[in-house]
Write an enzyme that holds these catalytic residues in place. Structure first.
Site, mmCIF file in Angstrom:
data_model
loop_
_atom_site.group_PDB
_atom_site.id
_atom_site.type_symbol
_atom_site.label_atom_id
_atom_site.label_comp_id
_atom_site.label_asym_id
_atom_site.label_seq_id
_atom_site.Cartn_x
_atom_site.Cartn_y
_atom_site.Cartn_z
ATOM 1 N N PHE A 191 0.821 -1.207 0.000
ATOM 2 C CA PHE A 191 0.000 0.000 0.000
ATOM 3 C C PHE A 191 0.858 1.261 0.000
ATOM 4 C CE2 PHE A 191 -2.327 -3.307 2.273
ATOM 5 C CZ PHE A 191 -3.563 -3.269 1.651
ATOM 6 N N ASP A 192 0.420 2.235 -0.772
ATOM 7 C CA ASP A 192 0.907 3.597 -0.593
ATOM 8 C C ASP A 192 0.199 4.144 0.642
ATOM 9 O OD1 ASP A 192 2.039 6.166 -1.166
ATOM 10 O OD2 ASP A 192 0.114 6.747 -2.029
#
Length: 638
Positions: free
Chosen positions: A315-316
C-alpha cells in the site's frame, strides 16, 4: 430467398422453431398412444427433426467455413445417423433438447450481463448547451465540445465530465462509484458523465466529452473485460479445438469395432463438450458483472485469476491508507477559552497560504469560530518559524517551537510532553501563544481512513499473508499509521523508483504482489506489480494503468474485489469439475447400458444449465461481515 436472408430468418425465429418442434413431438406421441398410428407418429417426429435441425445445421456449416469442428456438427451427424436407422424419436428429442438448452442458456446468460446493459442504458444521449447569448439548445451528446457549458436540472443526466461554474445541487454518482448516496456539488466541484442530478441545477463547463469521459471509459473497460479470457478459458478453448474432432474419430472407431451404428451415433451426442465450454466464460462474466455493479472494474478473466492468487498487498500511504487531505486532528488548549483561541489563530493563518494554515482556517469554519470580524493591526512572517500578529490589542504567535523559543514563550513539562506525543503520531504541530503564554497545541495530519484496520483484517481472513506500506513520508508518521492500522512491514522516505525496487524484491522472493495506490504518483509500482489496484475515480492513469479500479476508493471495495476474485476462480473450477463429471457419468452410463441418445442429450443440456446457474450465484456475492482487528507483528525499516 438468398442464403444470407434465409440464415437471418432462421436466426430471428429460433425460439418459434423450438416451440413448433415441441408441439410436433407432443402431437406425434398423442397420435401414437391416442390414435394408435405409428405412421403418423413417425411423420410428425421426422418433420420435427428436420425443422429443429435446420438452425443446428446452419451453425455447423458456418463453423466449418472457418475450419472449426463445432458441437453443432456432432449433433447434425447424429440426426442424419438417426434418420438412417429410422430412430425419428431420438433425433427429434435430441434436436429439441439442443435448441431448448440454447434458449435457456441465452436467457440465463443475459441475466449475468444485465449490470453491463444497465450501465450502457444510463449513458446520456443529449445535452442542453448554453449559448453565448444565454439561450439554451438541446444537441446530440456527440456534438458537445470541450469548453462548452451545459445545463443540467433536477432529474437530468450529466452528459460530460467537467467543473461546476454555476448553481448547486446533489448528484447520484452510484453509476461511477457504485456507492448509492447523494453528493453535494457547488462551484468548482468536479462532476462525471452518466451521473444524475437528484436535486438543484448545475451549469458545467465540459473538460472531457464523448469517448474521453470517465463513464465512457468505464463502459468500454467492462465490455472489454468480459471478452478477456482467463487462463482456464484459454486452456478450455485449446482443449475443445482438439476434443471435438477427437469425438468424431472415437465415434468412427466405435463403429468400426462394434459395427453398431446407433452406438456410434450415441457417442457423438454424448461427446458434446457443452458444459465444459460454457462453464468458465459464464463464471467470468458473472464475476465481472458483480464488480461492475459496485464500482469495481476488473480488467478481464486473466486479471481476476491472478488477483485470486495474491498473497502480498503493498500500500501507498497518502490517499490510500489515509484520506490524502490534511486537516486538524488534535487541539489542546492551556489558556483562555478554546473558541477564542481558535478564532485568534484562524485569523492569523487566514493571512497565509501555507497548507497548515489553510487546514486551521477550514477547521475553524467547521467549528463555527467567528474570526472574520477580528481586527488585525500588524502582522509579519518569520521565515522557517511562523507568524506574529497584533489582533485586538493582543500579540498572537502561530508557528513551531523555534518561534516560541525566539519569542521567549516558555513551555512547562506537561506541554513539552504533549508536544512530543503529537510529534510521535507524525502530526505537524502548530504552537499558539497569546500575550506571551502558550495557549494551544494544534496537531495537523493526514487522517487515517477509519475503516482501514477492520478491512485489512478482512483481507487477512480472505487469504492475504503479508501487508506492506511503502511511503515517501517521514518514518515517524509511517510508523504511527502502520501501528494504528496493523501493517506488517514499513518502508518510509522512498522515492517512486525505490517503491518499484521493493515490489520487484517481493516478486523475486516468490510472492504474488498487488500494489494499491492512487493511480497517479504510484503508476510505476502499479504497472510493475502482478496486480495493480487504483483507488480513486476519474483519473485516466488510474483506469488505464491498473488491473483493478475501485471507483469509490474504499477499503470495503478492495476486500469485496479480493473475495470476488477468489469466488470467481473457485466457481470456474467447480464448473469444470461438474462438466468433466457429467462426461464421465455419460460414458459409464453408455457402457453400462442405462444411458441412450435422448436421455444422454437431456443430461448434457441439464449440465449446461447447472454450470450457468452455479455461475449466477456470483451475481449475489457480497455480504461480508465486519471483523475486529487483532494486533500483528511488524517489521520497520528505513
Amino acid at each position: 430467398m438468398s442464403e444470407m436472408k434465409f440464415q437471418k430468418f432462421i436466426q430471428d425465429h429460433n425460439h418459434q422453431i423450438t416451440l413448433l418442434t415441441a408441439i410436433l413431438i407432443v402431437a406425434g406421441y398423442l397420435t401414437k398412444y391416442g390414435l394408435g398410428s405409428t405412421t403418423g407418429e413417425a411423420i410428425m417426429l421426422a418433420v420435427a427433426s428436420i425443422i429443429a435441425a435446420i438452425p443446428i445445421v446452419i451453425h455447423a456449416y458456418q463453423a466449418l467455413r472457418v475450419k472449426v469442428v463445432s458441437i453443432e456438427l456432432l449433433v447434425s451427424i447424429a440426426v442424419i445417423g438417426s434418420f438412417i436407422i429410422g430412430e425419428y424419436d431420438e433425433s427429434a428429442i435430441v434436436t429439441f433438447l439442443f435448441l431448448f438448452g440454447s434458449y435457456l442458456e441465452e436467457r440465463t446468460l443475459s441475466k449475468t450481463r444485465q449490470s453491463i446493459k444497465s450501465l450502457t442504458e444510463m449513458a446520456p444521449t443529449t445535452a442542453t448547451v448554453v449559448q453565448a447569448d444565454g439561450t439554451t439548445e438541446e444537441v446530440d451528446v456527440d456534438d458537445v465540445d470541450e469548453g462548452d457549458i451545459v445545463l443540467v436540472k433536477t432529474g437530468g443526466s450529466i452528459p460530460v465530465d467537467g467543473k461546476v461554474i454555476d448553481g448547486h445541487g446533489y448528484t447520484d454518482e452510484s453509476v461511477v462509484t457504485g456507492e448509492s448516496r447523494q453528493v453535494g456539488k457547488q462551484i468548482q466541484d468536479d462532476v462525471f458523465s452518466g451521473t444524475m442530478v437528484s436535486d438543484g441545477y448545475l451549469k458545467i463547463q465540459a473538460t472531457k466529452v464523448g469517448d474521453d469521459t470517465t463513464f465512457a471509459k468505464i463502459i468500454e473497460l467492462v465490455e472489454d473485460a468480459q471478452d478477456t479470457k482467463s487462463h482456464a478459458e484459454k486452456f478450455i478453448d485449446r482443449f475443445a479445438q482438439y476434443y471435438t474432432p477427437a469425438v468424431l474419430v472415437i465415434a468412427l472407431v466405435v463403429f468400426l469395432f462394434s459395427r453398431d451404428f446407433k452406438l456410434a451415433i450415441t457417442v457423438l451426442v454424448l461427446g458434446c463438450p457443452g458444459a465444459l465450454v460454457i462453464g468458465a466464460p459464464v463464471s467470468n462474466v458473472a464475476g465481472i458483472g458483480n464488480g461492475a455493479k459496485r464500482g469495481i472494474l476488473v480488467k478481464g478473466g486473466e486479471a481476476m485469476d491472478t488477483f485470486s492468487k495474491i498473497d502480498t498487498f503493498v500500500f501507498d500511504k497518502t490517499g490510500t491508507l489515509t484520506t490524502g487531505k490534511t486537516s486538524v486532528s488534535t487541539m489542546k488548549t492551556y489558556k483562555g477559552h478554546r473558541e477564542t483561541t481558535l478564532a485568534l489563530v484562524a485569523k492569523v493563518e487566514s493571512l497565509s497560504d501555507h497548507p497548515l494554515g489553510r487546514a486551521i482556517v477550514t477547521y475553524a469554519d467547521q467549528q463555527g469560530a467567528n474570526f472574520q470580524t477580528l481586527n488585525v493591526t500588524d502582522n509579519r512572517t518569520v521565515k522557517g518559524q511562523g507568524m506574529i500578529a497584533e489582533i485586538d490589542q493582543q500579540t498572537v504567535l502561530a508557528g513551531n517551537l523555534k518561534l516560541m523559543q525566539a519569542q521567549q514563550v516558555p513551555l512547562n513539562d506537561e506541554q513539552h510532553k504533549d508536544l512530543a506525543a503529537l510529534q510521535a503520531t507524525g502530526s505537524s504541530v502548530v504552537l499558539v501563544a497569546v500575550a506571551g503564554e502558550l495557549a494551544a497545541l494544534i496537531g495537523i495530519s493526514d487522517i487515517i481512513r477509519p475503516e482501514v484496520a477492520t478491512q485489512l483484517q478482512q483481507l487477512r481472513n480472505k487469504g492475504a499473508k503479508h501487508l506492506v506500506m511503502l511511503t515517501g513520508d517521514n518514518q515517524a508518521t509511517a510508523d504511527y499509521v502502520a501501528q494504528t492500522v496493523g501493517i506488517d512491514e514499513v518502508h518510509a522516505e522512498l522515492m517512486p523508483e525505490q517503491k518499484v525496487t521493493f515490489v520487484k524484491q517481493f516478486q523475486q522472493a516468490g510472492r504474488t504482489v498487488a500494489f494499491v495506490g492512487d493511480g497517479i504518483n504510484d503508476s510505476p509500482s502499479i504497472a510493475t506489480a502482478d496486480i495493480g489496484i487504483a483507488m480513486g475515480s476519474g483519473t485516466d492513469v488510474a483506469i488505464e494503468t491498473s488491473d483493478v479500479v475501485l471507483m469509490q476508493s474504499s477499503f470495503e471495495a478492495l476486500v469485496h474485489a479480493y473475495g470476488l476474485a477468489k469466488k470467481t476462480v473457485l466457481n470456474t473450477k467447480e464448473n469444470i469439475t461438474i462438466a468433466i463429471a457429467v462426461v464421465a457419468f455419460l460414458l459409464i452410463g453408455l457402457v453400462a447400458g442405462f444411458i441412450y441418445m435422448a436421455s444422454g442429450m437431456f443430461v448434457h443440456e441439464a449440465s449446461i444449465l447447472v454450470v450457468i446457474f452455479n455461475a449466477m450465484r456470483l451475481i449475489g456475492y457480497g455480504h461480508a461481515t465486519s471483523v475486529t482487528p487483532t494486533p500483528v507483528p511488524r517489521t520497520t525499516t528505513k
